[in-house]
Design a protein around this motif. Structure first.
Motif, mmCIF file in Angstrom:
data_model
loop_
_atom_site.group_PDB
_atom_site.id
_atom_site.type_symbol
_atom_site.label_atom_id
_atom_site.label_comp_id
_atom_site.label_asym_id
_atom_site.label_seq_id
_atom_site.Cartn_x
_atom_site.Cartn_y
_atom_site.Cartn_z
ATOM 1 N N LYS A 30 18.996 -75.766 -19.499
ATOM 2 C CA LYS A 30 17.753 -75.083 -18.993
ATOM 3 C C LYS A 30 17.838 -73.969 -20.198
ATOM 4 N N GLY A 31 18.574 -73.887 -20.901
ATOM 5 C CA GLY A 31 18.630 -72.693 -22.040
ATOM 6 C C GLY A 31 19.269 -71.498 -21.506
ATOM 7 N N THR A 32 18.586 -70.973 -20.526
ATOM 8 C CA THR A 32 19.229 -70.013 -19.925
ATOM 9 C C THR A 32 20.180 -70.087 -18.718
ATOM 10 N N ALA A 33 20.266 -71.537 -18.245
ATOM 11 C CA ALA A 33 21.080 -71.754 -17.177
ATOM 12 C C ALA A 33 21.627 -73.332 -17.320
ATOM 13 N N LEU A 34 22.686 -73.583 -17.010
ATOM 14 C CA LEU A 34 23.256 -74.936 -16.950
ATOM 15 C C LEU A 34 23.463 -75.615 -15.536
ATOM 16 N N VAL A 35 22.924 -76.918 -15.448
ATOM 17 C CA VAL A 35 23.254 -77.321 -14.021
ATOM 18 C C VAL A 35 23.739 -78.714 -13.968
ATOM 19 N N ILE A 36 24.947 -79.041 -13.180
ATOM 20 C CA ILE A 36 25.462 -80.116 -13.072
ATOM 21 C C ILE A 36 24.881 -80.776 -11.962
ATOM 22 N N HIS A 37 24.504 -82.047 -12.246
ATOM 23 C CA HIS A 37 23.565 -82.770 -10.938
ATOM 24 C C HIS A 37 24.714 -83.921 -10.698
ATOM 25 N N TYR A 39 25.499 -89.642 -5.973
ATOM 26 C CA TYR A 39 26.837 -89.612 -5.692
ATOM 27 C C TYR A 39 27.316 -88.379 -4.985
ATOM 28 N N PRO A 40 27.343 -88.401 -3.747
ATOM 29 C CA PRO A 40 27.651 -87.145 -2.918
ATOM 30 C C PRO A 40 29.342 -87.087 -2.744
ATOM 31 N N GLU A 41 30.068 -88.173 -3.157
ATOM 32 C CA GLU A 41 31.516 -87.804 -3.512
ATOM 33 C C GLU A 41 31.929 -87.291 -4.470
ATOM 34 N N LEU A 42 30.977 -86.844 -5.247
ATOM 35 C CA LEU A 42 31.268 -85.967 -6.648
ATOM 36 C C LEU A 42 31.013 -84.573 -6.404
ATOM 37 N N GLU A 43 30.859 -84.141 -5.207
ATOM 38 C CA GLU A 43 30.269 -82.720 -4.972
ATOM 39 C C GLU A 43 31.563 -81.972 -5.451
ATOM 40 N N ASP A 44 32.771 -82.080 -5.086
ATOM 41 C CA ASP A 44 34.038 -81.245 -5.136
ATOM 42 C C ASP A 44 34.174 -81.320 -6.814
ATOM 43 N N LYS A 81 25.425 -72.849 -5.617
ATOM 44 C CA LYS A 81 25.361 -74.233 -5.076
ATOM 45 C C LYS A 81 23.973 -74.409 -4.791
ATOM 46 N N GLY A 82 23.303 -75.744 -5.060
ATOM 47 C CA GLY A 82 22.295 -76.053 -4.474
ATOM 48 C C GLY A 82 22.238 -77.431 -3.903
ATOM 49 N N ASP A 83 20.986 -78.094 -3.699
ATOM 50 C CA ASP A 83 20.864 -79.656 -3.111
ATOM 51 C C ASP A 83 21.485 -80.647 -4.258
ATOM 52 N N ASN A 84 22.597 -80.873 -4.107
ATOM 53 C CA ASN A 84 23.103 -81.833 -5.020
ATOM 54 C C ASN A 84 23.136 -81.564 -6.371
#
Length: 252
Positions: free
Chosen positions: A122-129, A133-138, A158-161
């Motif tokens: 996002k430029g001012t933020a970075l997000v891992i989605h 793949y809920p098993e990849l949360e950790d 931490k947000g929704d997925n």
């Protein structure tokens, strides 16, 4: 369910989250859609509240403009790291993208090693989605935490997925509080609707101002009121029900 009181445009200031509140969550953020009737109703509410209306979102303000066009509105984007204080005004970034370069490099390598994770810049933020793949949360949380381990001054949320990282010192609650010091918001009672853990900052700010905090959906929350989902938000806002194919605008 403790339903929120009826919106009073003469005394309330209305703040609304976007994803999961005004629009349903989808696997690809660019695929969200909102009815034309809903956008028109938001414009009506904005006028009724004498302009005391703002979107507070994790998205960039430019993305919100795309989905809500032709509505012009005040907004806090990227959890307040972008600010537009009035409709049609300039979008002011409160942090530059260069400060995230060391984190950006580590995250880029991480999603290459695990391609089911997706990096949104996002430029001012970075997000891992990791939606789908809920098993990849950790794994997502470990990657983001590792990226900031040797870099002080960052906030991880931490947000929704998703797991998001940005420079510290800003959240939706601080953005809301800043809006409440300015016209046309000052002197009004804030109302905030949101669905995610990142919206808890907004709820806390609203409660400190004796306002109305509304959690959308399930899950624990500090909010005083609750609505079941996006459809309930639309009904509360006064949007007329529409059929699946009637008046839906889809992102291209």
């Amino acid at each position: 369910m403790n339903l929120p009181p009826t919106l009073d445009p003469d005394r309330h200031a209305l703040f609304i989250d976007f994803d999961g509140t005004l629009v349903e969550l989808v696997d690809r953020p660019e695929d969200v859609r909102i009815s034309r009737q809903a956008v028109e109703r938001l414009a009506e509410l904005q006028r009724a509240c004498s302009g005391a209306f703002a979107l507070l979102s994790g998205r960039r303000i430019a993305d919100l403009d795309h989905f809500l066009s032709p509505l012009a509105f005040a907004a806090g984007g990227v959890h307040g790291l972008e600010r537009r204080e009035e409709p049609g005004g300039a979008v002011v970034p409160l942090a530059g993208p260069a400060g995230l370069d060391p984190v950006r490099l580590i995250l880029s390598v991480g999603v290459t090693e695990e391609p089911r994770l997706r990096l949104e810049d996002k430029g001012t933020a970075l997000v891992i989605h990791y939606r789908g793949y809920p098993e990849l949360e950790d794994a997502a949380m470990e990657l983001v935490n590792r990226s900031v381990r040797d870099e002080p001054g960052f906030a991880v949320m931490k947000g929704d997925n998703i797991v998001e990282v940005h420079l510290g010192g800003m959240d939706k609650g601080k953005a809301l509080a800043a809006f409440m010091t300015r016209e046309p918001f000052v002197g009004r009672v804030p109302v905030y609707l949101g669905d995610d853990t990142t919206d808890e900052f907004g709820f806390a700010a609203v409660k400190a101002l004796n306002g109305v905090s509304v959690k959308v959906g399930n899950g624990p929350s500090e909010a005083d009121y609750r609505l079941a989902g996006v459809d309930s938000v639309h009904r509360w806002l006064g949007v007329e029900p529409v059929s699946q194919d009637d008046g839906i605008r889809e992102a291209s």
